[in-house]
Design a protein around this motif. Structure first.
Motif, mmCIF file in Angstrom:
data_model
loop_
_atom_site.group_PDB
_atom_site.id
_atom_site.type_symbol
_atom_site.label_atom_id
_atom_site.label_comp_id
_atom_site.label_asym_id
_atom_site.label_seq_id
_atom_site.Cartn_x
_atom_site.Cartn_y
_atom_site.Cartn_z
ATOM 1 N N ALA A 146 0.827 -1.209 0.000
ATOM 2 C CA ALA A 146 0.000 0.000 0.000
ATOM 3 C C ALA A 146 0.860 1.256 0.000
ATOM 4 C CB ALA A 146 -0.929 -0.007 1.214
ATOM 5 N N MET A 147 1.957 1.226 0.723
ATOM 6 C CA MET A 147 2.838 2.390 0.777
ATOM 7 C C MET A 147 3.452 2.681 -0.587
ATOM 8 S SD MET A 147 4.636 1.533 4.458
ATOM 9 C CE MET A 147 5.665 2.992 4.571
ATOM 10 N N VAL A 148 3.911 1.634 -1.243
ATOM 11 C CA VAL A 148 4.551 1.812 -2.550
ATOM 12 C C VAL A 148 3.553 2.337 -3.576
ATOM 13 C CG1 VAL A 148 5.604 0.565 -4.485
ATOM 14 C CG2 VAL A 148 6.347 0.098 -2.146
ATOM 15 N N ASN A 149 2.318 1.911 -3.458
ATOM 16 C CA ASN A 149 1.321 2.253 -4.476
ATOM 17 C C ASN A 149 0.364 3.367 -4.045
ATOM 18 O OD1 ASN A 149 1.666 0.026 -6.699
ATOM 19 N ND2 ASN A 149 1.764 -1.072 -4.745
ATOM 20 N N SER A 150 0.692 4.066 -2.979
ATOM 21 C CA SER A 150 -0.211 5.095 -2.468
ATOM 22 C C SER A 150 -0.250 6.316 -3.379
ATOM 23 C CB SER A 150 0.229 5.522 -1.062
ATOM 24 O OG SER A 150 1.560 6.006 -1.088
ATOM 25 N N ALA A 151 -1.433 6.890 -3.488
ATOM 26 C CA ALA A 151 -1.593 8.175 -4.183
ATOM 27 C C ALA A 151 -1.219 9.281 -3.207
ATOM 28 C CB ALA A 151 -3.033 8.341 -4.648
ATOM 29 N N VAL A 152 -0.387 10.212 -3.642
ATOM 30 C CA VAL A 152 0.116 11.233 -2.738
ATOM 31 C C VAL A 152 -0.094 12.628 -3.307
ATOM 32 C CG1 VAL A 152 1.836 9.690 -1.703
ATOM 33 C CG2 VAL A 152 2.454 11.087 -3.689
ATOM 34 N N GLY A 153 0.000 13.583 -2.431
ATOM 35 C CA GLY A 153 -0.066 15.001 -2.766
ATOM 36 C C GLY A 153 0.541 15.764 -1.618
ATOM 37 N N ASP A 154 0.425 17.076 -1.630
ATOM 38 C CA ASP A 154 0.992 17.896 -0.566
ATOM 39 C C ASP A 154 -0.023 18.023 0.564
ATOM 40 O OD1 ASP A 154 2.019 19.935 1.087
ATOM 41 O OD2 ASP A 154 3.187 20.734 -0.597
ATOM 42 N N ASP A 155 0.241 17.324 1.668
ATOM 43 C CA ASP A 155 -0.724 17.306 2.770
ATOM 44 C C ASP A 155 -0.807 18.644 3.488
ATOM 45 O OD1 ASP A 155 -2.557 16.127 4.664
ATOM 46 O OD2 ASP A 155 -0.888 16.129 6.089
ATOM 47 N N VAL A 156 0.274 19.433 3.475
ATOM 48 C CA VAL A 156 0.201 20.757 4.094
ATOM 49 C C VAL A 156 -0.844 21.612 3.389
ATOM 50 C CG1 VAL A 156 1.495 22.862 4.602
ATOM 51 C CG2 VAL A 156 2.578 20.632 4.919
ATOM 52 N N PHE A 157 -1.015 21.394 2.095
ATOM 53 C CA PHE A 157 -2.067 22.069 1.341
ATOM 54 C C PHE A 157 -3.390 21.299 1.377
ATOM 55 C CE2 PHE A 157 1.486 23.860 -1.536
ATOM 56 C CZ PHE A 157 1.705 24.889 -0.638
ATOM 57 N N GLY A 158 -3.419 20.175 2.100
ATOM 58 C CA GLY A 158 -4.624 19.363 2.173
ATOM 59 C C GLY A 158 -4.907 18.590 0.908
ATOM 60 N N GLU A 159 -3.846 18.296 0.136
ATOM 61 C CA GLU A 159 -4.033 17.719 -1.198
ATOM 62 C C GLU A 159 -3.554 16.273 -1.307
ATOM 63 O OE1 GLU A 159 -1.968 20.383 -3.763
ATOM 64 O OE2 GLU A 159 -3.428 22.014 -3.515
ATOM 65 N N ASP A 160 -3.255 15.640 -0.168
ATOM 66 C CA ASP A 160 -2.839 14.238 -0.241
ATOM 67 C C ASP A 160 -4.075 13.352 -0.093
ATOM 68 O OD1 ASP A 160 -1.915 11.549 0.632
ATOM 69 O OD2 ASP A 160 0.058 12.508 0.584
ATOM 70 N N PRO A 161 -4.481 12.656 -1.150
ATOM 71 C CA PRO A 161 -5.732 11.885 -1.094
ATOM 72 C C PRO A 161 -5.692 10.732 -0.100
ATOM 73 C CG PRO A 161 -4.531 11.397 -3.121
ATOM 74 C CD PRO A 161 -3.832 12.550 -2.474
ATOM 75 N N THR A 162 -4.533 10.126 0.089
ATOM 76 C CA THR A 162 -4.435 9.009 1.033
ATOM 77 C C THR A 162 -4.542 9.501 2.469
ATOM 78 O OG1 THR A 162 -2.987 7.877 -0.553
ATOM 79 C CG2 THR A 162 -3.092 6.984 1.672
ATOM 80 N N VAL A 163 -3.893 10.620 2.778
ATOM 81 C CA VAL A 163 -4.024 11.210 4.107
ATOM 82 C C VAL A 163 -5.464 11.630 4.357
ATOM 83 C CG1 VAL A 163 -3.355 13.135 5.588
ATOM 84 C CG2 VAL A 163 -1.622 11.958 4.230
ATOM 85 N N ASN A 164 -6.081 12.252 3.375
ATOM 86 C CA ASN A 164 -7.476 12.672 3.529
ATOM 87 C C ASN A 164 -8.392 11.480 3.786
ATOM 88 O OD1 ASN A 164 -6.658 15.286 3.079
ATOM 89 N ND2 ASN A 164 -7.253 15.306 0.918
ATOM 90 N N ALA A 165 -8.121 10.375 3.090
ATOM 91 C CA ALA A 165 -8.931 9.167 3.291
ATOM 92 C C ALA A 165 -8.739 8.617 4.696
ATOM 93 C CB ALA A 165 -8.555 8.117 2.249
#
Length: 374
Positions: free
Chosen positions: A22-41
């Motif tokens: 899951a880590m290798v295949n995670s969708a990512v973005g900038d979480d400081v901007f609230g744009e990481d889809p995996t963190v948001n999920a």
């Protein structure tokens, strides 16, 4: 040939294969901007799990607790009431005072992790100009130093009502909250129903490599996000870490009841050659009956690193094929016993603890990784 099995803590577990995938295949973005889809999920998942409006992913449980203190105790001269055996008070370097400028006022913890509610009410301050302002009460569930005790629901509810009467927020350090949920057989949402904020760890007993979450109202999380940024907890493409936490909630958390069952079996007189029984029957922590609550933590930390191998369980007489990373993945705390088993071949394993408690245990596992007997 001897293998080392590390039973010091439930924080030394390693991520599962599905976590790594899951880590290798995670969708990512900038979480400081609230744009990481995996963190948001992950944050949405945790908020729903605990019945709160919002959640925030942070690097550690210590940061989660500190952020809660900083948000709730936002006036100069504030104090937070905590138990004298609380992790916040004993093992977080006094961050409340050092970083947040908040006084920690302690009340005596009982052996079950609770404290006297009348004492708490008597300790609430703020009306006198000479005194600090009581701005938060914090509890810990399960209670680590008290041997993994699960706080009674009725006691939490009564404390919550007390705090509401005085307009004081209640924070739960729920590093191992899901263990409490598994033991009580009630949803985690029910346990934290009366809490204004909750910290939950993914790296304690859930096998995720790093990370915690703090949950609360939308307004609380908005302020918590600012505090996280100030503390250096904005991790940008942190979906790589959040992905493992999602797997932990989906795949590991449902197995905690089995983990407890194994700990209880070890505590029911099957610790051979000692004649001692474990003190805790509730969660995944088990300590010797004759030890004070914090003795395991104190002793283990005073031992020099040169003798660290003696703080591990040395596996002797193992038969069959097994590599070091195929041995026991544990979910324990120093002299606390619980086992989560990963990939095994059929084997008998003898464990000897030379310094911790002088006992021998025999595990026999079949090819399906089921514990047959001691």
């Amino acid at each position: 040939m001897a293998y080392i099995v590390d039973l010091r803590s439930d924080t030394v577990t390693k991520p599962t294969e599905s976590m790594k995938h899951a880590m290798v295949n995670s969708a990512v973005g900038d979480d400081v901007f609230g744009e990481d889809p995996t963190v948001n999920a992950l944050e949405s998942k945790v908020a729903n799990l605990l019945g709160k409006q919002a959640a925030l992913f942070v690097p550690s449980g210590t940061m989660a607790n500190l952020i809660a203190i900083m948000v709730h105790c936002n006036k100069r001269g504030s104090e937070a009431i905590v138990g004298n055996l609380a992790h916040i008070y004993k093992y977080e370097q006094g961050g409340a005072a050092h970083v947040a400028g908040v006084l920690l006022s302690t009340v005596q913890n009982k052996p079950d992790g609770t404290f006297d509610l009348q004492e708490v009410e008597n300790r609430i301050r703020g009306s006198d100009i000479h005194e600090p302002i009581t701005s938060m009460v914090a509890i810990e569930n399960t209670h680590n130093v008290c041997g993994g005790k699960v706080l009674p629901l009725q006691w939490i509810d009564e404390l919550s009502e007390l705090c509401k009467r005085h307009s004081i927020p209640l924070h739960m350090d729920g590093a191992r909250l899901l263990n409490a949920s598994a033991y009580l057989e009630v949803p985690a949402e029910r346990i934290v129903r009366g809490c204004d904020s909750v910290a939950l760890c993914f790296s304690k007993g859930l096998s995720a490599p790093v990370g915690s979450a703090i949950v609360g109202s939308c307004h609380f999380i908005q302020q918590a996000r600012r505090m996280r940024k100030m503390l250096g907890g904005g991790m940008r493409q942190s979906g790589v870490l959040a992905a493992a936490a999602i797997v932990a909630l989906d795949e590991i958390a449902p197995k905690l009841a089995l983990d407890h069952k194994r700990a209880q079996r070890l505590g029911k007189g099957r610790l051979q050659d000692t004649g001692r029984r474990g003190r805790n029957r509730e969660g995944d922590l088990l300590q010797r009956q004759d030890d004070p609550p914090d003795s395991a933590h104190r002793d283990i930390r005073q031992r020099p690193l040169a003798r660290h191998y003696e703080d591990h369980l040395r596996v002797q007489g193992a038969r069959g094929r097994a590599s070091a990373d195929q041995l026991v993945h544990t979910n324990t705390r120093h002299e606390s016993w619980s086992c989560m088993f990963s990939s095994y071949h059929s084997t008998s394993i003898y464990l000897y603890v030379p310094l911790v408690c002088d006992l021998q245990i025999k595990f026999v596992l079949d090819r399906d990784r089921k514990l047959l007997f001691f």
